[in-house]
Design an enzyme around this catalytic site. Sequence first.
Site, PDB file in Angstrom:
ATOM      1  N   ASN A 168      -2.682 -25.862  26.772  1.00 52.94           N
ATOM      2  CA  ASN A 168      -2.519 -26.479  28.094  1.00 52.94           C
ATOM      3  C   ASN A 168      -1.988 -25.479  29.094  1.00 52.94           C
ATOM      4  OD1 ASN A 168      -3.459 -29.068  27.930  1.00 52.94           O
ATOM      5  ND2 ASN A 168      -1.553 -29.903  27.130  1.00 52.94           N
TER       6      ASN A 168
ATOM      7  N   GLU B 219      -1.239 -34.903  20.985  1.00 55.82           N
ATOM      8  CA  GLU B 219      -2.245 -34.187  20.199  1.00 55.82           C
ATOM      9  C   GLU B 219      -2.153 -34.551  18.731  1.00 55.82           C
ATOM     10  OE1 GLU B 219       0.656 -33.319  20.361  1.00 55.82           O
ATOM     11  OE2 GLU B 219       1.201 -31.534  19.224  1.00 55.82           O
TER      12      GLU B 219
END
Length: 735
Positions: free
Chosen positions: A588, A624
């Site tokens: 990210n 995640e």
Amino acid sequence: MTWKRFGGPRGRRRLMMATGLGLVGLLVNLFPIPLFSNIQLVLGNALFIFCASRLGYAAVAWCALLTLTGLYISWGHPIIYLTFGLEALFVTAMRRRGWYLLYADLLYWVLIGMPLTALLFATLFDLQREYIAFTVLKQGFNGMLYSAAASVAVLMVPKVWSKGLRQQPVLVREFRHKLSHALVLLTTLMLMVSLLVYTSHLMRAQQTLLFSQMKDNSAQLAGQFDDFLQRHMDALTIAGHWLPDVRVDQRTSLLQLQRQYPDFLRLGVTDDRGVILVDTDPGAPLRSQSAENAAYQSAVRHARPYQSAVYAGGVGGLEPVLVMAAPWYQSDGNLGGMVEATLALSQLHQFNDLDKTQKMVLMDQRGRVISASNGLPLTLLQPAKLYIRKPETGEHAAELSLTQPEIPLPEYFSKSYTMNNDWQLQLLVPYRPAAERAEQQFVLGLGMLLLALVLTSALTRYLSSYLTKPLENLARAIAQPELGERPLPGLPSGSAREILVLREELETQRQAIHAHHEELECKVARRTEELAQANARLEQLAMRDGLTGAFNRRYFEQQFETLRQLCLRAGQPMTLAILDIDHFKSINDLHGHLVGDQCLRAFANTVAEQFGRRNDLLARYGGEEFVLLLPLLDRENAQQQLNALRQRIACTPMAQTDTERALMLTASIGVISVDSQWSDCAQTWLDAADKALYRAKSNGRNQVCFHANLQEPNKNPAVSLENTATPTTGTKGSG
Ligand SMILES: Nc1nc2c(ncn2[C@@H]2O[C@H](COP(=O)(O)OP(=O)(O)OP(=O)(O)O)[C@@H](O)[C@H]2O)c(=O)[nH]1
């Protein structure tokens, strides 16, 4: 009887209606319509029959009582209260059971009325059997006529008149019954009226003919009597002229004259003072007509013929005779006196004896019988008792009885004739043959009427079914459940135009309804489809993770017990793994969230491809982290397959970086693979797998770590987890 029903305002109105109808009936019945022979129409009874169509027993009985009082006044027989009263109650009862008035009345007369009338007539009156039969038939005929009239009135009178007063049920009948009744009613009325008009016309014509014959015959007969008297008077007058010439033996001459005129009982000659000079029967002197008889004296004085009144004389002095006299003249032409004769009259009826069909009675001025046909119950020289029922009117003969003044049937048709000398001639023709002719015609007509009714009834049955069949077919077709799909059946070509139009209209409506129905069905199907799709979408939304397409955590929690039960039933272990992408934060951070999302999707796809069995369940657990629930998978296989997955993840490019480099990543997997009985709590399983994951992370990531031999998870699962973890290390993927 329920007189209580007359209570209350409605009851009082019913009473008024019954009274009103009864009074009308009474008035009508005061004047029965004479037809012919002894037949009269009593139309007033139609009023209580009409009453029976609306009101109950009490009201009808009251109406009948009033109506029949009118009949009692005109007929004078109290038995009418019984026969017609029963009729009123019977018709009321049958109407209550749904019978038409006409049929109910016909049934009454056949079953009760006619047998009862016959019985009463036979017991109470001294009547001939044929006359009873005829009277009974006449009553039945009357009943049918006035009940038909009442039925017509029921059809014609607006129902609103009896609104609120009804005691009889309103009857809903089939069309064919209505049609049949209407036609029978019509036929009955038409035939009856035709029969009455025709028969009464015929009878009147016959009576007119008879009367004119009687008129002729009486005039002719009276003429013969006049001739008879005149002939004998002429004989005396002529004798008065030739008597002086035979003065020597006048008696012989008179006897000769008597031989020529045998009805002269005796002959004689008087002088001008009435003194008898010659007598054919000197033993019993000729009854003197002189002295006290002014008429005779006057005749002598004026030299005129003379005829006495009728008196008893002749053989035994019991026969009706009269004296007639004519002047005789001397040879010088002067009046000598009178030639007298006693004339027998009792055989005058012989003039009529040639005509066997008629009888006669001849009466003098004082009404005493002079001569009468044989067989008549009359005494000569006694006043004749003639009970004349109807005076001669117009062209009709009078009706006459000789025996009883109150006999129901007259015995003769009569025609009276007054002769020149004021004698009365009564000509009689027996009534019975003429009445029999009328009765025969009437009975024949009645038979034809009944035949016509039977035929009409049968014919209307056919006719009504011919008319109503198409309607019934239409109704049946409309009632079919699959009406909308098939067109209405066609009608026979001869069907009535209205029914054809109705069918066309119904067919048009059917097609419109069918089209509308189909349109609705399409709409419903479309809406259902859309709804199903929306539901499916909602379902997807409810159980899937929007980003990755994997199931969401809630769905996992729902399915956990189902899949565990599956394993329990199969007696197989269950494996639960938590997959966590390693160093996802750095992805990210380095490549942005979009690339991170791309990686999450690719990761989920890769896992799903690896575990594509029907009962395998992949859910995104958060961020995640993913959970894999693998039922019926033991530890060994789980280890093998999860390692294969781990390797596959490690070598699968998950996304592309800005520099178009393939982005690779690794995952750590914490696993628990035990008997499915181990725990029924999803969180316990997750916790155990999470512990194993923690160890996988701690041990350097990109590896599969197992927990095993967990015996009593609920007591202290963490302890056993710590002790039994078995890591499976792999190559660490780049972040
Ligand atoms: N792009 C993206 N990132 C997410 C999403 N959900 C969570 N993350 C990120 O995932 C990262 C998780 O980071 P960490 O919990 O520190 O774990 P890690 O970086 O993977 O480190 P280890 O798990 O210890 O290997 C966070 O930076 C979250 O912002 C998501 O839906 N999309």
